[in-house]
Design an enzyme around this catalytic site. Structure first.
Site, PDB file in Angstrom:
ATOM      1  N   LYS A 187       0.812  -1.229   0.000  1.00 21.18           N
ATOM      2  CA  LYS A 187       0.000   0.000   0.000  1.00 21.18           C
ATOM      3  C   LYS A 187       0.840   1.271   0.000  1.00 21.18           C
ATOM      4  CE  LYS A 187      -3.670  -0.351  -0.418  1.00 21.18           C
ATOM      5  NZ  LYS A 187      -4.328  -0.553  -1.747  1.00 21.18           N
ATOM      6  N   ALA A 188       1.921   1.239  -0.767  1.00 19.96           N
ATOM      7  CA  ALA A 188       2.798   2.413  -0.855  1.00 19.96           C
ATOM      8  C   ALA A 188       2.863   2.981  -2.271  1.00 19.96           C
ATOM      9  CB  ALA A 188       4.203   2.056  -0.366  1.00 19.96           C
ATOM     10  N   HIS A 243       6.674  -7.388  -2.496  1.00 16.93           N
ATOM     11  CA  HIS A 243       6.605  -6.675  -1.214  1.00 16.93           C
ATOM     12  C   HIS A 243       7.662  -7.218  -0.251  1.00 16.93           C
ATOM     13  CE1 HIS A 243       3.112  -4.494  -2.402  1.00 16.93           C
ATOM     14  NE2 HIS A 243       2.263  -5.491  -2.311  1.00 16.93           N
ATOM     15  N   SER A 263      -3.786   3.090   5.017  1.00 14.84           N
ATOM     16  CA  SER A 263      -4.121   2.432   3.752  1.00 14.84           C
ATOM     17  C   SER A 263      -4.086   0.909   3.916  1.00 14.84           C
ATOM     18  CB  SER A 263      -3.140   2.878   2.667  1.00 14.84           C
ATOM     19  OG  SER A 263      -3.555   2.399   1.416  1.00 14.84           O
ATOM     20  N   GLN A 289      -3.419   9.085 -13.337  1.00 13.09           N
ATOM     21  CA  GLN A 289      -3.957   9.854 -12.218  1.00 13.09           C
ATOM     22  C   GLN A 289      -4.901   8.957 -11.411  1.00 13.09           C
ATOM     23  OE1 GLN A 289      -5.536  13.384 -14.147  1.00 13.09           O
ATOM     24  NE2 GLN A 289      -3.932  14.605 -13.227  1.00 13.09           N
ATOM     25  N   ASP A 345      -7.914   9.075 -10.044  1.00 12.74           N
ATOM     26  CA  ASP A 345      -9.315   8.845 -10.427  1.00 12.74           C
ATOM     27  C   ASP A 345      -9.436   8.016 -11.705  1.00 12.74           C
ATOM     28  OD1 ASP A 345     -10.158  10.184  -8.217  1.00 12.74           O
ATOM     29  OD2 ASP A 345     -10.543  12.084  -9.238  1.00 12.74           O
ATOM     30  N   ALA A 346      -8.489   8.229 -12.629  1.00 10.27           N
ATOM     31  CA  ALA A 346      -8.499   7.458 -13.886  1.00 10.27           C
ATOM     32  C   ALA A 346      -8.221   5.981 -13.593  1.00 10.27           C
ATOM     33  CB  ALA A 346      -7.450   8.012 -14.853  1.00 10.27           C
ATOM     34  N   MET A 347      -7.249   5.719 -12.707  1.00 14.94           N
ATOM     35  CA  MET A 347      -6.914   4.335 -12.391  1.00 14.94           C
ATOM     36  C   MET A 347      -8.008   3.674 -11.559  1.00 14.94           C
ATOM     37  SD  MET A 347      -2.806   4.340 -11.756  1.00 14.94           S
ATOM     38  CE  MET A 347      -2.802   2.604 -11.326  1.00 14.94           C
ATOM     39  N   LYS A 388      -8.272   6.409  -1.544  1.00 18.37           N
ATOM     40  CA  LYS A 388      -8.196   7.874  -1.621  1.00 18.37           C
ATOM     41  C   LYS A 388      -6.960   8.366  -2.367  1.00 18.37           C
ATOM     42  CE  LYS A 388     -10.907   9.298   2.398  1.00 18.37           C
ATOM     43  NZ  LYS A 388     -10.868  10.029   3.682  1.00 18.37           N
ATOM     44  N   GLY A 389      -5.830   7.686  -2.186  1.00 18.69           N
ATOM     45  CA  GLY A 389      -4.604   8.116  -2.857  1.00 18.69           C
ATOM     46  C   GLY A 389      -4.149   9.504  -2.452  1.00 18.69           C
TER      47      GLY A 389
END
Length: 298
Positions: free
Chosen positions: A50-51, A112, A142, A233, A235-237, A261-262
């Protein structure tokens, strides 16, 4: 096979594996992971969970194959384009199988694993590594939401108990502190590591793209980089089924989306004042011998 049939039964138990907390879904294929046949042009994307792993995986995939293989973008989910090396969930292909099947050159592979558990062949072949680190507070938040919705992770419990677990290093893949500092130290004597910060990527994706291209020896035009920046970006992903993991059966999007949220600074919505003070004190102790500096806001 239906998504229901593919779901692993119950949640896995965490156990100590070579000094770090793990679950069987990342150790069951261990011999093949350790004996992985690396090639000199393989590129490893390494992160603590989650990074920004998927973000950077997608950026690299577009940099190398976006122009010449556009069909990949609409037909292959990111986890098939960039296999997860140590992944071994029953009735799905293991990460090593997917990596060996890759016909692309270079092969993009994600992990990971902490630096000490990376297969020797990747060092012997002098493979390039892109490491992404995220500040501990946002990373913990996250990871908590990810563990809530991901059936191959242990049950996270509530936030209060989870943050204690995170500080103790009892989350899957071990302590965040050891992970980020271990890779940072490796970078000092292995020149083929490009160490990136999630916060820098959020602040100025274009600048970080340029630095990444420079490390990889890729010449791209400003227009190409801008196109990649737009396509990756958040929202696109998040809306892209080939990037957002909505096609993988082990995750419950009713609980939380894979891409939530990113943002930088969302930790403020989770940490209480006393948790924050305790965390800061603990962090100072854990990181006192490292030159690594993180930003918890931008």
């Amino acid at each position: 096979m239906s998504a229901e049939q593919m779901k692993p039964e119950g949640r896995p138990e965490i156990f100590d594996f070579q000094g770090i907390s793990m679950v069987n879904y990342f150790t069951d294929n261990w011999e093949n992971v350790q004996n992985f046949h690396a090639r000199p042009d393989d590129i490893l994307i390494a992160t603590y969970p989650k990074a920004g792993t998927t973000w950077v995986s997608y950026i690299l995939d577009l940099l190398y194959f976006g122009k010449d293989m556009p069909e990949r973008q609409t037909t292959l989910p990111i986890y098939e384009r960039v296999p997860f090396l140590e992944f071994a969930v029953p009735v799905m292909h293991t990460g090593t199988e997917l990596a060996e099947k890759l016909s692309t050159c270079p092969r993009l592979i994600k992990t990971h694993l902490p630096v000490q558990l990376i297969p020797k062949a990747l060092w012997e072949q002098n493979c390039k590594v892109v490491y992404v680190a995220r500040n501990a507070k946002d990373n913990a938040v996250s990871y908590f939401h990810f563990d809530r919705m991901n059936k191959v992770q242990p049950e996270p419990g509530d936030w209060n108990s989870y943050i204690e677990k995170f500080m103790e290093g009892k989350t899957v893949f071990g302590p965040w502190y050891d992970h980020v500092t271990g890779w940072w130290e490796k970078k000092q004597n292995y020149s083929n590591i490009h160490y990136m910060f999630y916060e820098d990527l959020i602040e100025d994706t274009g600048r970080e793209l340029e630095r990444l291209c420079s490390f990889l020896g890729l010449s791209t035009t400003a227009e190409e980089r801008e196109c990649i920046r737009g396509g990756t970006q958040f929202d696109a992903m998040k809306a892209n089924p080939m990037a957002n993991y909505s096609t993988i059966p082990v995750m419950d999007f009713k609980i939380s989306p894979f891409m939530r949220k990113g943002k930088v600074g969302d930790w403020r919505n989770h940490f209480t004042v006393s948790q924050n003070e305790e965390f800061d004190e603990h962090y100072k102790q854990k990181m006192k011998n490292s030159t690594l500096v993180f930003r918890t806001q931008i």
